[in-house]
Design a protein around this motif. Structure first.
Motif, PDB file in Angstrom:
ATOM      1  N   LYS A  27     -16.728  -7.059  -2.224  1.00 28.08           N
ATOM      2  CA  LYS A  27     -15.951  -7.269  -1.004  1.00 28.08           C
ATOM      3  C   LYS A  27     -14.502  -7.472  -1.412  1.00 28.08           C
ATOM      4  CE  LYS A  27     -19.663  -9.094   1.757  1.00 28.08           C
ATOM      5  NZ  LYS A  27     -20.274 -10.275   2.374  1.00 28.08           N
ATOM      6  N   ILE A  28     -13.611  -6.632  -0.884  1.00 28.65           N
ATOM      7  CA  ILE A  28     -12.202  -6.694  -1.263  1.00 28.65           C
ATOM      8  C   ILE A  28     -11.322  -6.831  -0.028  1.00 28.65           C
ATOM      9  CG2 ILE A  28     -12.465  -5.490  -3.441  1.00 28.65           C
ATOM     10  CD1 ILE A  28     -11.661  -2.954  -2.121  1.00 28.65           C
ATOM     11  N   LYS A  29     -10.108  -7.321  -0.244  1.00 31.63           N
ATOM     12  CA  LYS A  29      -9.157  -7.555   0.836  1.00 31.63           C
ATOM     13  C   LYS A  29      -8.350  -6.292   1.107  1.00 31.63           C
ATOM     14  CE  LYS A  29      -5.371 -10.203   0.447  1.00 31.63           C
ATOM     15  NZ  LYS A  29      -4.562 -11.368   0.123  1.00 31.63           N
ATOM     16  N   CYS A  30      -8.011  -6.049   2.371  1.00 30.46           N
ATOM     17  CA  CYS A  30      -7.133  -4.930   2.735  1.00 30.46           C
ATOM     18  C   CYS A  30      -5.722  -5.482   2.934  1.00 30.46           C
ATOM     19  CB  CYS A  30      -7.616  -4.252   4.009  1.00 30.46           C
ATOM     20  SG  CYS A  30      -9.163  -3.395   3.802  1.00 30.46           S
ATOM     21  N   THR A  31      -4.740  -4.881   2.275  1.00 25.37           N
ATOM     22  CA  THR A  31      -3.387  -5.437   2.291  1.00 25.37           C
ATOM     23  C   THR A  31      -2.388  -4.594   3.074  1.00 25.37           C
ATOM     24  OG1 THR A  31      -2.838  -4.317   0.239  1.00 25.37           O
ATOM     25  CG2 THR A  31      -3.698  -6.532   0.065  1.00 25.37           C
ATOM     26  N   ASP A  32      -2.867  -3.724   3.943  1.00 24.54           N
ATOM     27  CA  ASP A  32      -1.931  -2.972   4.772  1.00 24.54           C
ATOM     28  C   ASP A  32      -2.059  -3.458   6.210  1.00 24.54           C
ATOM     29  OD1 ASP A  32      -4.437  -1.993   5.209  1.00 24.54           O
ATOM     30  OD2 ASP A  32      -3.873   0.108   5.173  1.00 24.54           O
ATOM     31  N   ASN A  33      -1.234  -2.914   7.096  1.00 23.18           N
ATOM     32  CA  ASN A  33      -1.249  -3.356   8.488  1.00 23.18           C
ATOM     33  C   ASN A  33      -2.058  -2.410   9.381  1.00 23.18           C
ATOM     34  OD1 ASN A  33       0.491  -1.230   8.403  1.00 23.18           O
ATOM     35  ND2 ASN A  33       2.128  -2.209   9.552  1.00 23.18           N
ATOM     36  N   SER A  34      -3.148  -1.853   8.845  1.00 22.05           N
ATOM     37  CA  SER A  34      -3.989  -0.950   9.630  1.00 22.05           C
ATOM     38  C   SER A  34      -4.932  -1.700  10.561  1.00 22.05           C
ATOM     39  CB  SER A  34      -4.803  -0.056   8.695  1.00 22.05           C
ATOM     40  OG  SER A  34      -5.621  -0.851   7.876  1.00 22.05           O
ATOM     41  N   GLY A  35      -5.157  -2.977  10.324  1.00 20.75           N
ATOM     42  CA  GLY A  35      -6.039  -3.770  11.173  1.00 20.75           C
ATOM     43  C   GLY A  35      -7.286  -4.260  10.463  1.00 20.75           C
ATOM     44  N   ALA A  36      -7.568  -3.758   9.285  1.00 21.99           N
ATOM     45  CA  ALA A  36      -8.729  -4.205   8.508  1.00 21.99           C
ATOM     46  C   ALA A  36      -8.341  -5.407   7.657  1.00 21.99           C
ATOM     47  CB  ALA A  36      -9.227  -3.078   7.631  1.00 21.99           C
ATOM     48  N   LYS A  37      -9.287  -6.336   7.482  1.00 21.57           N
ATOM     49  CA  LYS A  37      -9.020  -7.514   6.655  1.00 21.57           C
ATOM     50  C   LYS A  37      -9.905  -7.556   5.424  1.00 21.57           C
ATOM     51  CE  LYS A  37      -7.211 -10.324  10.355  1.00 21.57           C
ATOM     52  NZ  LYS A  37      -7.361 -11.526  11.177  1.00 21.57           N
ATOM     53  N   LYS A 111      -6.908  12.796   2.152  1.00 18.32           N
ATOM     54  CA  LYS A 111      -5.794  13.449   1.466  1.00 18.32           C
ATOM     55  C   LYS A 111      -4.866  12.447   0.784  1.00 18.32           C
ATOM     56  CE  LYS A 111      -5.578  17.552   4.347  1.00 18.32           C
ATOM     57  NZ  LYS A 111      -4.751  18.347   5.250  1.00 18.32           N
ATOM     58  N   GLY A 112      -4.989  11.172   1.124  1.00 17.70           N
ATOM     59  CA  GLY A 112      -4.146  10.155   0.513  1.00 17.70           C
ATOM     60  C   GLY A 112      -3.048   9.638   1.416  1.00 17.70           C
ATOM     61  N   ASP A 113      -3.036  10.038   2.692  1.00 13.16           N
ATOM     62  CA  ASP A 113      -2.044   9.527   3.640  1.00 13.16           C
ATOM     63  C   ASP A 113      -2.441   8.121   4.078  1.00 13.16           C
ATOM     64  OD1 ASP A 113      -0.707  11.977   3.563  1.00 13.16           O
ATOM     65  OD2 ASP A 113      -1.996  12.794   5.138  1.00 13.16           O
ATOM     66  N   LEU A 114      -1.455   7.222   4.156  1.00 11.99           N
ATOM     67  CA  LEU A 114      -1.732   5.841   4.528  1.00 11.99           C
ATOM     68  C   LEU A 114      -2.020   5.723   6.015  1.00 11.99           C
ATOM     69  CD1 LEU A 114       1.137   4.065   2.564  1.00 11.99           C
ATOM     70  CD2 LEU A 114      -1.149   4.569   1.789  1.00 11.99           C
ATOM     71  N   LYS A 115      -2.981   4.868   6.384  1.00 12.70           N
ATOM     72  CA  LYS A 115      -3.260   4.618   7.799  1.00 12.70           C
ATOM     73  C   LYS A 115      -2.331   3.555   8.355  1.00 12.70           C
ATOM     74  CE  LYS A 115      -7.886   6.321   8.174  1.00 12.70           C
ATOM     75  NZ  LYS A 115      -9.231   6.127   8.688  1.00 12.70           N
ATOM     76  N   GLY A 116      -1.887   2.631   7.514  1.00 12.76           N
ATOM     77  CA  GLY A 116      -0.912   1.626   7.918  1.00 12.76           C
ATOM     78  C   GLY A 116       0.493   2.092   7.577  1.00 12.76           C
ATOM     79  N   TRP A 131      -0.764   8.039  -6.726  1.00 14.71           N
ATOM     80  CA  TRP A 131      -0.528   8.243  -5.296  1.00 14.71           C
ATOM     81  C   TRP A 131       0.924   7.874  -4.985  1.00 14.71           C
ATOM     82  CZ3 TRP A 131      -4.710  10.513  -3.309  1.00 14.71           C
ATOM     83  CH2 TRP A 131      -5.936  10.276  -3.924  1.00 14.71           C
ATOM     84  N   PRO A 132       1.852   8.831  -4.984  1.00 16.04           N
ATOM     85  CA  PRO A 132       3.278   8.520  -4.779  1.00 16.04           C
ATOM     86  C   PRO A 132       3.601   7.936  -3.410  1.00 16.04           C
ATOM     87  CG  PRO A 132       3.003  10.759  -5.612  1.00 16.04           C
ATOM     88  CD  PRO A 132       1.647  10.231  -5.307  1.00 16.04           C
ATOM     89  N   ARG A 133       2.775   8.208  -2.410  1.00 17.50           N
ATOM     90  CA  ARG A 133       3.046   7.672  -1.069  1.00 17.50           C
ATOM     91  C   ARG A 133       2.880   6.154  -1.030  1.00 17.50           C
ATOM     92  NH1 ARG A 133      -0.386  12.427   1.065  1.00 17.50           N
ATOM     93  NH2 ARG A 133       1.191  14.033   1.256  1.00 17.50           N
ATOM     94  N   ILE A 134       2.095   5.621  -1.957  1.00 16.93           N
ATOM     95  CA  ILE A 134       1.912   4.173  -2.021  1.00 16.93           C
ATOM     96  C   ILE A 134       3.208   3.498  -2.466  1.00 16.93           C
ATOM     97  CG2 ILE A 134       0.725   2.332  -3.297  1.00 16.93           C
ATOM     98  CD1 ILE A 134      -1.750   4.037  -3.253  1.00 16.93           C
ATOM     99  N   SER A 135       3.887   4.079  -3.444  1.00 16.97           N
ATOM    100  CA  SER A 135       5.112   3.460  -3.958  1.00 16.97           C
ATOM    101  C   SER A 135       6.225   3.454  -2.914  1.00 16.97           C
ATOM    102  CB  SER A 135       5.579   4.170  -5.221  1.00 16.97           C
ATOM    103  OG  SER A 135       5.823   5.528  -4.954  1.00 16.97           O
ATOM    104  N   ILE A 136       6.186   4.387  -1.982  1.00 17.70           N
ATOM    105  CA  ILE A 136       7.197   4.417  -0.912  1.00 17.70           C
ATOM    106  C   ILE A 136       6.985   3.265   0.056  1.00 17.70           C
ATOM    107  CG2 ILE A 136       8.042   5.764   1.062  1.00 17.70           C
ATOM    108  CD1 ILE A 136       7.270   8.291  -0.603  1.00 17.70           C
ATOM    109  N   ALA A 137       5.728   2.990   0.412  1.00 15.89           N
ATOM    110  CA  ALA A 137       5.423   1.955   1.399  1.00 15.89           C
ATOM    111  C   ALA A 137       5.320   0.561   0.812  1.00 15.89           C
ATOM    112  CB  ALA A 137       4.119   2.298   2.119  1.00 15.89           C
ATOM    113  N   ALA A 138       5.211   0.433  -0.513  1.00 11.09           N
ATOM    114  CA  ALA A 138       5.008  -0.872  -1.142  1.00 11.09           C
ATOM    115  C   ALA A 138       6.287  -1.689  -1.200  1.00 11.09           C
ATOM    116  CB  ALA A 138       4.468  -0.675  -2.545  1.00 11.09           C
TER     117      ALA A 138
END
Length: 142
Positions: A27-37, A111-116, A131-138
């Motif tokens: 069980k792991i934590k979700c750290t984006d603002n997509s709505g999952a915890k 495809k690797g696109d962020l939901k949050g 995943w370069p899109r992660i570094s943009i949003a981080a």
């Protein structure tokens, strides 16, 4: 030590070998603002394994799982996510030993696109390489 681009092009674990710290049914934590915890891991992409061996994931791995705590629209669905932090320490190529405070992931499409839209907390460098899109949003890459 490096893996060529063609091999790590899609669903690859990471550019370098990283110790696996997250396994199936973790069980792991979700750290984006997509709505999952909270999320539970069902499977790991591109992890060829032996019979009866529990597959593992590391920062940069794409996993398949289900949301256990969060928005009602996200629960009870099979979703894909990418691991951005792990608690188990691993050794980098330069000799540094890195570990984070918690195990966490972010929800993505296949495809690797962020939901949050943004990621809270730091992100491992290995997941930002794959995943370069992660570094943009981080907020920060460690």
């Amino acid at each position: 030590m490096k893996i060529n681009r063609r091999v790590r092009n899609k669903f690859s674990k990471s550019k370098y070998k990283v110790t696996c710290g997250i396994f199936i049914l973790s069980k792991i934590k979700c750290t984006d603002n997509s709505g999952a915890k909270k999320m539970i891991v069902f499977g790991v992409f591109k992890s060829g394994s032996r019979l009866n061996r529990i597959r593992g994931a590391c920062p940069g791995s794409m996993i398949v799982g289900s949301v256990k705590k969060g928005k009602q629209s996200l629960r009870k669905q099979i979703l894909s996510a990418i691991i951005v932090r792990q608690k188990k320490p691993w050794r980098r190529f330069e000799g540094d030993v890195v570990s984070f405070e918690d195990n966490s992931c972010i929800l993505t499409t296949l495809k690797g696109d962020l939901k949050g839209t943004n990621i809270s907390g730091p992100v491992a460098r290995e997941s930002a390489w794959v995943w370069p899109r992660i570094s943009i949003a981080a907020q920060g890459v460690l």
